[in-house]
Enzyme design. Structure first.
Site, PDB file in Angstrom:
ATOM      1  N   ASN A   9       0.873  -1.182   0.000  1.00  0.00           N
ATOM      2  CA  ASN A   9       0.000   0.000   0.000  1.00  0.00           C
ATOM      3  C   ASN A   9       0.903   1.223   0.000  1.00  0.00           C
ATOM      4  OD1 ASN A   9      -1.805   2.032   0.483  1.00  0.00           O
ATOM      5  ND2 ASN A   9      -2.406   1.329   2.533  1.00  0.00           N
ATOM      6  N   LYS A  11       0.032   4.240  -0.253  1.00  0.00           N
ATOM      7  CA  LYS A  11      -0.619   5.405   0.368  1.00  0.00           C
ATOM      8  C   LYS A  11      -0.404   6.658  -0.509  1.00  0.00           C
ATOM      9  CE  LYS A  11      -0.164   3.091   4.773  1.00  0.00           C
ATOM     10  NZ  LYS A  11       0.013   3.174   6.234  1.00  0.00           N
ATOM     11  N   HIS A  93      -9.432   1.014   4.997  1.00  0.00           N
ATOM     12  CA  HIS A  93      -8.163   1.239   5.692  1.00  0.00           C
ATOM     13  C   HIS A  93      -8.393   2.202   6.857  1.00  0.00           C
ATOM     14  CE1 HIS A  93      -4.068   2.441   6.569  1.00  0.00           C
ATOM     15  NE2 HIS A  93      -3.675   1.353   5.917  1.00  0.00           N
ATOM     16  N   GLU A  95      -6.737   4.619   7.916  1.00  0.00           N
ATOM     17  CA  GLU A  95      -6.483   6.028   7.605  1.00  0.00           C
ATOM     18  C   GLU A  95      -7.701   6.658   6.933  1.00  0.00           C
ATOM     19  OE1 GLU A  95      -2.768   5.350   5.616  1.00  0.00           O
ATOM     20  OE2 GLU A  95      -1.877   4.835   7.544  1.00  0.00           O
ATOM     21  N   GLU A 163      -5.124  -4.902  10.696  1.00  0.00           N
ATOM     22  CA  GLU A 163      -4.123  -3.852  10.895  1.00  0.00           C
ATOM     23  C   GLU A 163      -4.423  -3.107  12.188  1.00  0.00           C
ATOM     24  OE1 GLU A 163      -2.104  -2.611   6.933  1.00  0.00           O
ATOM     25  OE2 GLU A 163      -3.837  -1.343   7.247  1.00  0.00           O
ATOM     26  N   GLY A 169       2.838   2.307  10.844  1.00  0.00           N
ATOM     27  CA  GLY A 169       3.834   3.364  10.718  1.00  0.00           C
ATOM     28  C   GLY A 169       4.558   3.717  12.000  1.00  0.00           C
ATOM     29  N   SER A 209       3.707  -2.118  10.391  1.00  0.00           N
ATOM     30  CA  SER A 209       5.156  -2.157  10.626  1.00  0.00           C
ATOM     31  C   SER A 209       5.813  -3.482  10.250  1.00  0.00           C
ATOM     32  CB  SER A 209       5.454  -1.798  12.089  1.00  0.00           C
ATOM     33  OG  SER A 209       5.043  -0.466  12.363  1.00  0.00           O
TER      34      SER A 209
HETATM   35  P1  13P Z   1       3.251   0.395   7.640  1.00  0.00           P
HETATM   36  O1  13P Z   1       3.743  -0.909   7.035  1.00  0.00           O
HETATM   37  O2  13P Z   1       3.958   1.585   7.116  1.00  0.00           O
HETATM   38  O3  13P Z   1       3.173   0.316   9.125  1.00  0.00           O
HETATM   39  O4  13P Z   1       1.728   0.584   7.122  1.00  0.00           O
HETATM   40  C1  13P Z   1       0.841  -0.471   7.250  1.00  0.00           C
HETATM   41  C2  13P Z   1      -0.381  -0.143   6.501  1.00  0.00           C
HETATM   42  O5  13P Z   1      -1.145   0.721   6.894  1.00  0.00           O
HETATM   43  C3  13P Z   1      -0.632  -0.856   5.244  1.00  0.00           C
HETATM   44  O6  13P Z   1      -1.916  -0.632   4.784  1.00  0.00           O
END
Ligand code: 13P
Length: 249
Positions: A9, A11, A93, A95, A163, A169, A209
């Site tokens: 992803n 983003k 997601h 976010e 997640e 992150g 992560s």
């Molecule tokens: P990270 O791998 O950067 O922690 O992000 C995970 C994520 O949100 C994937 O959709």
């Protein structure tokens, strides 16, 4: 037997220059056994699809609208993603749930739209730190699953990603026992609602992560069929060892 899966992803990262990473990934991953899906920004979709066209890597979107068309400035329909070369889309997601106040019901409506357009859906669930500390993790995941996952889900049209919001992150990863507990729970919930065949054929990804240094341990956890990777999917250098760990698991 579920095929392992690694989803990147990207983003809101990357312009045309980032396609060099996808090119490097495609060149290196010809022999990967795991299914690989990269979800770049919408502006890169058609170019990304072009880069991977002779490889087994698939391209996906990061969101879609629940409607097929109309007056929704700035939004993208599932059919538009498909037309740009996507075969899948990430939905729900955390976010998007946080930044755009997307409810699980809205996510469910988007999932239906994506299926209608012929896209596979990668549906995300996961608790915040406050919810975990309150002992609510399984309740939160159950409620998200119930409303985000419409009737009609199958192992072909659906992949689920657990997640934990506090792990995204941050470099913080749940213990392997905590990951196992949630993944076993999700599989059991799917069995109860959809039956054993659907539950056994649906891939459950862990996200939060995931890095080259922890991937192998995470992939050894029961009911983890792969990963949804953010930061470490942005470069071939970091994503390739994660895929290799998955292939070896
Ligand atoms: P990270 O791998 O950067 O922690 O992000 C995970 C994520 O949100 C994937 O959709």
């Amino acid at each position: 037997m579920r095929q392992k899966m690694a989803v990147g992803n990207w983003k809101m990262n990357g312009t045309g220059a980032a396609l060099a990473e996808l090119q490097a990934l495609a060149a290196a991953q010809g022999a990967a056994r795991a299914e690989i899906l990269i979800c770049p920004a919408a502006t890169l979709l058609s170019r990304a699809a072009d880069v991977v066209k002779d490889s087994s890597i698939a391209i996906g979107g990061q969101n879609c609208h629940a409607a097929t068309a109309g007056a929704h400035t700035g939004d993208i329909s599932a059919e538009m993603l498909k037309d740009a070369g996507a075969s899948a889309v990430i939905l729900g997601h955390s976010e998007r749930r946080a930044d755009h106040a997307e409810s699980s019901e809205e996510v469910g409506a988007k999932v239906c739209a994506a299926w209608e357009a012929g896209l596979m859906t990668v549906i995300c669930v996961g608790e915040t730190l406050t919810e975990r500390e309150a002992g609510d993790t399984l309740n939160v995941v159950a409620a998200q699953l119930k409303a985000s996952l419409p009737d009609g889900a199958t192992g072909e049209n659906t992949v689920l990603a657990y997640e934990p919001v506090w792990s995204i992150g941050t470099g913080k990863v749940p213990s392997l026992a905590q990951i196992a507990k949630v993944h076993n729970f999700i599989r059991a919930e799917l069995t109860t609602r959809f039956g054993a065949e659907m539950a056994e054929s649906t891939r459950l990804l862990y996200g939060g992560s995931v890095k080259p240094g922890n991937a192998a341990q995470i992939f050894a956890v029961s009911n983890v069929d792969g990963a949804l990777v953010g930061g470490a999917s942005l470069t071939a250098e970091e994503f390739i060892p994660i895929i290799s760990a998955l292939d070896a698991s």
